[in-house]
Design a protein around this motif. Structure first.
Motif, PDB file in Angstrom:
ATOM      1  N   HIS A  14       0.825  -1.214   0.000  1.00  0.00           N
ATOM      2  CA  HIS A  14       0.000   0.000   0.000  1.00  0.00           C
ATOM      3  C   HIS A  14       0.857   1.261   0.000  1.00  0.00           C
ATOM      4  O   HIS A  14       0.508   2.260  -0.648  1.00  0.00           O
ATOM      5  CB  HIS A  14      -0.972  -0.004   1.177  1.00  0.00           C
ATOM      6  N   HIS A  15       1.953   1.214   0.711  1.00  0.00           N
ATOM      7  CA  HIS A  15       2.872   2.358   0.735  1.00  0.00           C
ATOM      8  C   HIS A  15       3.432   2.612  -0.659  1.00  0.00           C
ATOM      9  O   HIS A  15       3.475   3.766  -1.116  1.00  0.00           O
ATOM     10  CB  HIS A  15       4.009   2.105   1.724  1.00  0.00           C
ATOM     11  N   GLU A  16       3.860   1.578  -1.340  1.00  0.00           N
ATOM     12  CA  GLU A  16       4.429   1.747  -2.679  1.00  0.00           C
ATOM     13  C   GLU A  16       3.385   2.277  -3.662  1.00  0.00           C
ATOM     14  O   GLU A  16       3.678   3.156  -4.472  1.00  0.00           O
ATOM     15  CB  GLU A  16       5.040   0.443  -3.182  1.00  0.00           C
ATOM     16  N   ILE A  17       2.166   1.761  -3.579  1.00  0.00           N
ATOM     17  CA  ILE A  17       1.090   2.259  -4.454  1.00  0.00           C
ATOM     18  C   ILE A  17       0.833   3.738  -4.188  1.00  0.00           C
ATOM     19  O   ILE A  17       0.700   4.541  -5.124  1.00  0.00           O
ATOM     20  CB  ILE A  17      -0.195   1.426  -4.257  1.00  0.00           C
ATOM     21  N   TYR A  18       0.800   4.113  -2.920  1.00  0.00           N
ATOM     22  CA  TYR A  18       0.595   5.519  -2.557  1.00  0.00           C
ATOM     23  C   TYR A  18       1.726   6.400  -3.094  1.00  0.00           C
ATOM     24  O   TYR A  18       1.468   7.476  -3.643  1.00  0.00           O
ATOM     25  CB  TYR A  18       0.485   5.666  -1.033  1.00  0.00           C
ATOM     26  N   MET A  19       2.959   5.941  -2.941  1.00  0.00           N
ATOM     27  CA  MET A  19       4.096   6.728  -3.413  1.00  0.00           C
ATOM     28  C   MET A  19       4.046   6.905  -4.931  1.00  0.00           C
ATOM     29  O   MET A  19       4.292   7.999  -5.442  1.00  0.00           O
ATOM     30  CB  MET A  19       5.416   6.067  -3.001  1.00  0.00           C
ATOM     31  N   ILE A  20       3.726   5.845  -5.656  1.00  0.00           N
ATOM     32  CA  ILE A  20       3.649   5.918  -7.119  1.00  0.00           C
ATOM     33  C   ILE A  20       2.566   6.908  -7.532  1.00  0.00           C
ATOM     34  O   ILE A  20       2.796   7.765  -8.398  1.00  0.00           O
ATOM     35  CB  ILE A  20       3.393   4.516  -7.716  1.00  0.00           C
ATOM     36  N   GLN A  21       1.388   6.814  -6.923  1.00  0.00           N
ATOM     37  CA  GLN A  21       0.297   7.718  -7.269  1.00  0.00           C
ATOM     38  C   GLN A  21       0.646   9.161  -6.932  1.00  0.00           C
ATOM     39  O   GLN A  21       0.394  10.071  -7.729  1.00  0.00           O
ATOM     40  CB  GLN A  21      -0.985   7.306  -6.547  1.00  0.00           C
ATOM     41  N   SER A  22       1.244   9.380  -5.769  1.00  0.00           N
ATOM     42  CA  SER A  22       1.605  10.734  -5.350  1.00  0.00           C
ATOM     43  C   SER A  22       2.639  11.356  -6.273  1.00  0.00           C
ATOM     44  O   SER A  22       2.528  12.528  -6.649  1.00  0.00           O
ATOM     45  CB  SER A  22       2.142  10.724  -3.917  1.00  0.00           C
ATOM     46  N   MET A  23       3.643  10.567  -6.635  1.00  0.00           N
ATOM     47  CA  MET A  23       4.686  11.101  -7.512  1.00  0.00           C
ATOM     48  C   MET A  23       4.172  11.352  -8.923  1.00  0.00           C
ATOM     49  O   MET A  23       4.566  12.320  -9.560  1.00  0.00           O
ATOM     50  CB  MET A  23       5.896  10.179  -7.516  1.00  0.00           C
ATOM     51  N   ASN A  24       3.277  10.503  -9.400  1.00  0.00           N
ATOM     52  CA  ASN A  24       2.685  10.742 -10.718  1.00  0.00           C
ATOM     53  C   ASN A  24       1.838  12.007 -10.704  1.00  0.00           C
ATOM     54  O   ASN A  24       1.859  12.778 -11.665  1.00  0.00           O
ATOM     55  CB  ASN A  24       1.871   9.540 -11.188  1.00  0.00           C
ATOM     56  N   ASP A  25       1.129  12.246  -9.620  1.00  0.00           N
ATOM     57  CA  ASP A  25       0.353  13.484  -9.485  1.00  0.00           C
ATOM     58  C   ASP A  25       1.279  14.702  -9.442  1.00  0.00           C
ATOM     59  O   ASP A  25       1.021  15.709 -10.104  1.00  0.00           O
ATOM     60  CB  ASP A  25      -0.517  13.458  -8.233  1.00  0.00           C
ATOM     61  N   ALA A  26       2.339  14.596  -8.671  1.00  0.00           N
ATOM     62  CA  ALA A  26       3.286  15.708  -8.548  1.00  0.00           C
ATOM     63  C   ALA A  26       3.981  15.984  -9.875  1.00  0.00           C
ATOM     64  O   ALA A  26       4.208  17.151 -10.238  1.00  0.00           O
ATOM     65  CB  ALA A  26       4.319  15.400  -7.471  1.00  0.00           C
ATOM     66  N   LYS A  27       4.296  14.924 -10.601  1.00  0.00           N
ATOM     67  CA  LYS A  27       4.998  15.058 -11.882  1.00  0.00           C
ATOM     68  C   LYS A  27       4.199  15.927 -12.849  1.00  0.00           C
ATOM     69  O   LYS A  27       4.772  16.717 -13.602  1.00  0.00           O
ATOM     70  CB  LYS A  27       5.240  13.670 -12.462  1.00  0.00           C
ATOM     71  N   GLU A  28       2.876  15.808 -12.808  1.00  0.00           N
ATOM     72  CA  GLU A  28       2.015  16.578 -13.704  1.00  0.00           C
ATOM     73  C   GLU A  28       2.070  18.076 -13.395  1.00  0.00           C
ATOM     74  O   GLU A  28       1.780  18.889 -14.266  1.00  0.00           O
ATOM     75  CB  GLU A  28       0.571  16.076 -13.610  1.00  0.00           C
ATOM     76  N   CYS A  29       2.456  18.430 -12.192  1.00  0.00           N
ATOM     77  CA  CYS A  29       2.497  19.844 -11.781  1.00  0.00           C
ATOM     78  C   CYS A  29       3.865  20.483 -11.994  1.00  0.00           C
ATOM     79  O   CYS A  29       3.988  21.707 -11.889  1.00  0.00           O
ATOM     80  CB  CYS A  29       2.120  19.965 -10.311  1.00  0.00           C
ATOM     81  N   LEU A  30       4.866  19.678 -12.274  1.00  0.00           N
ATOM     82  CA  LEU A  30       6.220  20.204 -12.386  1.00  0.00           C
ATOM     83  C   LEU A  30       6.478  20.820 -13.759  1.00  0.00           C
ATOM     84  O   LEU A  30       6.028  20.287 -14.774  1.00  0.00           O
ATOM     85  CB  LEU A  30       7.242  19.094 -12.132  1.00  0.00           C
ATOM     86  N   MET A  31       7.222  21.919 -13.757  1.00  0.00           N
ATOM     87  CA  MET A  31       7.581  22.594 -15.001  1.00  0.00           C
ATOM     88  C   MET A  31       9.028  22.295 -15.402  1.00  0.00           C
ATOM     89  O   MET A  31       9.346  22.260 -16.573  1.00  0.00           O
ATOM     90  CB  MET A  31       7.421  24.105 -14.841  1.00  0.00           C
ATOM     91  N   ASP A  32       9.876  22.070 -14.420  1.00  0.00           N
ATOM     92  CA  ASP A  32      11.302  21.851 -14.664  1.00  0.00           C
ATOM     93  C   ASP A  32      11.527  20.415 -15.141  1.00  0.00           C
ATOM     94  O   ASP A  32      11.200  19.451 -14.442  1.00  0.00           O
ATOM     95  CB  ASP A  32      12.075  22.108 -13.370  1.00  0.00           C
TER      96      ASP A  32
END
Length: 57
Positions: A14-32
């Motif tokens: 569950h931790h790994e699934i959460y981390m993957i989802q969170s990072m994919n969400d964050a990636k969409e917001c990054l400009m750099d």
């Protein structure tokens, strides 16, 4: 495998699934692009870990 060990693995999954989802969400917001590359590498690392835990089952 004991029930307690299975619960630890379930928590890790569950931790790994959460981390993957969170990072994919964050990636969409990054400009750099450099930050996007770093996050993509981290996603790959956590996907590898997720697969490792799934293989234990």
């Amino acid at each position: 495998m004991t029930e307690k060990e299975l619960l630890y693995i379930e928590d890790a999954i569950h931790h790994e699934i959460y981390m993957i989802q969170s990072m994919n969400d964050a990636k969409e917001c990054l400009m750099d692009e450099n930050l996007v590359k770093i996050v993509k590498k981290l996603v790959n690392k956590h996907e590898t870990l997720l697969n490792m835990f799934m293989d234990l089952l």
